[in-house]
Design an enzyme around this catalytic site. Structure first.
Site, mmCIF file in Angstrom:
data_model
loop_
_atom_site.group_PDB
_atom_site.id
_atom_site.type_symbol
_atom_site.label_atom_id
_atom_site.label_comp_id
_atom_site.label_asym_id
_atom_site.label_seq_id
_atom_site.Cartn_x
_atom_site.Cartn_y
_atom_site.Cartn_z
ATOM 1 N N SER A 32 0.852 -1.193 0.000
ATOM 2 C CA SER A 32 0.000 0.000 0.000
ATOM 3 C C SER A 32 0.886 1.240 0.000
ATOM 4 C CB SER A 32 -0.853 0.000 1.278
ATOM 5 O OG SER A 32 -1.505 1.238 1.441
ATOM 6 N N TYR B 92 -2.741 -1.642 10.373
ATOM 7 C CA TYR B 92 -2.722 -1.840 8.920
ATOM 8 C C TYR B 92 -1.480 -1.202 8.304
ATOM 9 C CZ TYR B 92 -4.180 -1.454 4.012
ATOM 10 O OH TYR B 92 -4.232 -1.537 2.639
HETATM 11 N N1 NAP Z 1 -8.579 -0.595 -1.939
HETATM 12 C C1 NAP Z 1 -7.606 0.193 -1.510
HETATM 13 O O1 NAP Z 1 -7.789 1.400 -1.347
HETATM 14 C C2 NAP Z 1 -6.245 -0.394 -1.219
HETATM 15 C C3 NAP Z 1 -5.177 0.491 -1.051
HETATM 16 C C4 NAP Z 1 -3.921 -0.031 -0.762
HETATM 17 C C5 NAP Z 1 -3.739 -1.396 -0.659
HETATM 18 N N2 NAP Z 1 -4.794 -2.240 -0.826
HETATM 19 C C6 NAP Z 1 -4.566 -3.671 -0.642
HETATM 20 O O2 NAP Z 1 -5.086 -4.398 -1.723
HETATM 21 C C7 NAP Z 1 -5.389 -5.724 -1.296
HETATM 22 C C8 NAP Z 1 -6.772 -6.109 -1.794
HETATM 23 O O3 NAP Z 1 -7.745 -5.297 -1.143
HETATM 24 P P1 NAP Z 1 -9.036 -4.736 -1.890
HETATM 25 O O4 NAP Z 1 -8.934 -3.287 -1.884
HETATM 26 O O5 NAP Z 1 -9.253 -5.447 -3.157
HETATM 27 O O6 NAP Z 1 -10.179 -5.079 -0.817
HETATM 28 P P2 NAP Z 1 -11.287 -6.230 -0.796
HETATM 29 O O7 NAP Z 1 -12.184 -6.170 -1.964
HETATM 30 O O8 NAP Z 1 -11.866 -6.154 0.576
HETATM 31 O O9 NAP Z 1 -10.423 -7.556 -0.956
HETATM 32 C C9 NAP Z 1 -9.767 -8.189 0.082
HETATM 33 C C10 NAP Z 1 -9.873 -9.686 -0.168
HETATM 34 O O10 NAP Z 1 -9.101 -10.339 0.832
HETATM 35 C C11 NAP Z 1 -9.832 -11.458 1.290
HETATM 36 N N3 NAP Z 1 -9.437 -11.744 2.651
HETATM 37 C C12 NAP Z 1 -9.515 -10.948 3.743
HETATM 38 N N4 NAP Z 1 -9.116 -11.621 4.822
HETATM 39 C C13 NAP Z 1 -8.763 -12.867 4.409
HETATM 40 C C14 NAP Z 1 -8.281 -14.014 5.061
HETATM 41 N N5 NAP Z 1 -8.095 -14.045 6.384
HETATM 42 N N6 NAP Z 1 -8.039 -15.119 4.335
HETATM 43 C C15 NAP Z 1 -8.237 -15.117 2.987
HETATM 44 N N7 NAP Z 1 -8.687 -14.057 2.310
HETATM 45 C C16 NAP Z 1 -8.951 -12.942 3.032
HETATM 46 C C17 NAP Z 1 -11.297 -11.043 1.207
HETATM 47 O O11 NAP Z 1 -12.145 -12.174 1.060
HETATM 48 P P3 NAP Z 1 -12.882 -12.869 2.319
HETATM 49 O O12 NAP Z 1 -13.420 -11.732 3.151
HETATM 50 O O13 NAP Z 1 -13.927 -13.713 1.704
HETATM 51 O O14 NAP Z 1 -11.859 -13.664 3.020
HETATM 52 C C18 NAP Z 1 -11.303 -10.199 -0.061
HETATM 53 O O15 NAP Z 1 -11.611 -10.975 -1.189
HETATM 54 C C19 NAP Z 1 -5.253 -5.713 0.236
HETATM 55 O O16 NAP Z 1 -4.034 -6.268 0.628
HETATM 56 C C20 NAP Z 1 -5.279 -4.239 0.566
HETATM 57 O O17 NAP Z 1 -4.603 -3.955 1.766
HETATM 58 C C21 NAP Z 1 -6.038 -1.758 -1.116
#
Ligand code: NAP
Length: 251
Positions: free
Chosen positions: A139, A152
């Site tokens: 991130s 986080y």
């Molecule tokens: N969106 C942003 O603004 C942003 C910014 C910087 C970095 N990121 C990073 O991008 C990555 C993806 O996030 P996203 O934005 O796409 O959010 P998201 O749609 O909430 O995706 C997160 C995914 O992780 C899975 N997950 C969470 N806990 C888990 C666990 N214990 N075991 C297995 N799977 C798990 C969730 O599925 P389940 O709940 O079904 O397990 C979900 O499919 C993350 O690492 C996040 O920190 C996002």
């Protein structure tokens, strides 16, 4: 990274950034396995993209991580791209933190222990692949922390550091280590509606995927591209400004 013929494991691939990357890998003729905790989400993803392979696994749990790797290697015989994408984000007011430790520990387990453990579990296998990639989704908050999400931000800073060490240790191997540092992207991270101000998911994913294919090692987007080049003083000033803005908007 070669564009086709890979076997790819994307943790947390049933939604958001993980699913967007899964879709792009599938379009280029790769085998793609996604995992997550919610069976229903995985089923929906498979309905939309029938060639996806899905597996329920909780990345916060060490036994689940071991079982996932074992199942993947038994089932497919090979894996050459690991995308450590699963993540959660919690807002924590430290002075009022009254949950149990295991609730706080979850965020460290998913965001940091998971990627490190999966990397170690797959290291022997990745080394015998003709070409392999480890892609860590950290991130922009790895560089400038979001004070309202302190655990986080710390996990992402640690993942950034781990990615650097991993890249250096593996520099004479065929395993490339890439890190994506997203800015805010419009997904359900942290809860529905909290990131609607973020970059549109498909534009972000198109840009990042092209740069992964080009073999870039550290991939920012928008504001996070600049963050990679800030001085320590600029990082501290940016963290303070973000915190003041947050307090102003959450009074
Ligand atoms: N969106 C942003 O603004 C942003 C910014 C910087 C970095 N990121 C990073 O991008 C990555 C993806 O996030 P996203 O934005 O796409 O959010 P998201 O749609 O909430 O995706 C997160 C995914 O992780 C899975 N997950 C969470 N806990 C888990 C666990 N214990 N075991 C297995 N799977 C798990 C969730 O599925 P389940 O709940 O079904 O397990 C979900 O499919 C993350 O690492 C996040 O920190 C996002």
């Amino acid at each position: 990274m070669q564009s086709s013929g890979n076997t790819v494991l994307i943790t947390g691939g049933a939604s958001g950034i993980g699913l967007a990357l899964a879709k792009r890998f599938l379009a280029l003729d790769n085998e793609v396995i996604i995992c997550g905790r919610r069976e229903e989400k995985l089923r929906q993803a498979k309905e939309e993209f029938p060639s996806l392979h899905t597996r329920v696994a909780d990345i916060a749990n060490a036994n689940d991580r071991e079982a996932l790797v074992k199942w993947t290697l038994n089932h497919f015989g090979r894996l050459n791209i690991l995308v450590n994408n699963a993540g959660i984000q919690n807002r924590i007011a430290i002075q009022k933190a009254n949950f149990t430790w295991s609730e706080y520990q979850q965020e460290i387990a998913v965001n940091l222990e998971g990627p490190i453990h999966l990397t170690l579990l797959l290291m022997e296998h990745l080394q015998v692949m003709a070409q392999a990639s480890i892609i860590n989704i950290s991130s922009g908050l790895a560089i400038v922390p979001a004070t309202w999400a302190p655990i986080y931000s710390a996990t992402k800073a640690a993942l950034h550091s781990f990615s650097t060490s991993l890249r250096l240790q593996l520099e004479d191997t065929k395993i490339e280590v890439m890190e994506v540092l997203p800015p805010a992207v419009n997904t359900d991270l942290g809860g529905t509606g909290l990131h609607t101000f973020g970059a549109p998911l498909s534009e972000f994913a198109d840009a990042v995927f092209a740069r992964l294919l080009a073999g870039e090692q550290e991939i920012g987007y928008g504001g996070t591209e600049e963050r990679l080049h800030l001085t320590k003083k600029e990082q501290d000033t940016a963290a303070k400004q973000m915190w003041e803005n947050f307090k102003h908007h959450n009074r």
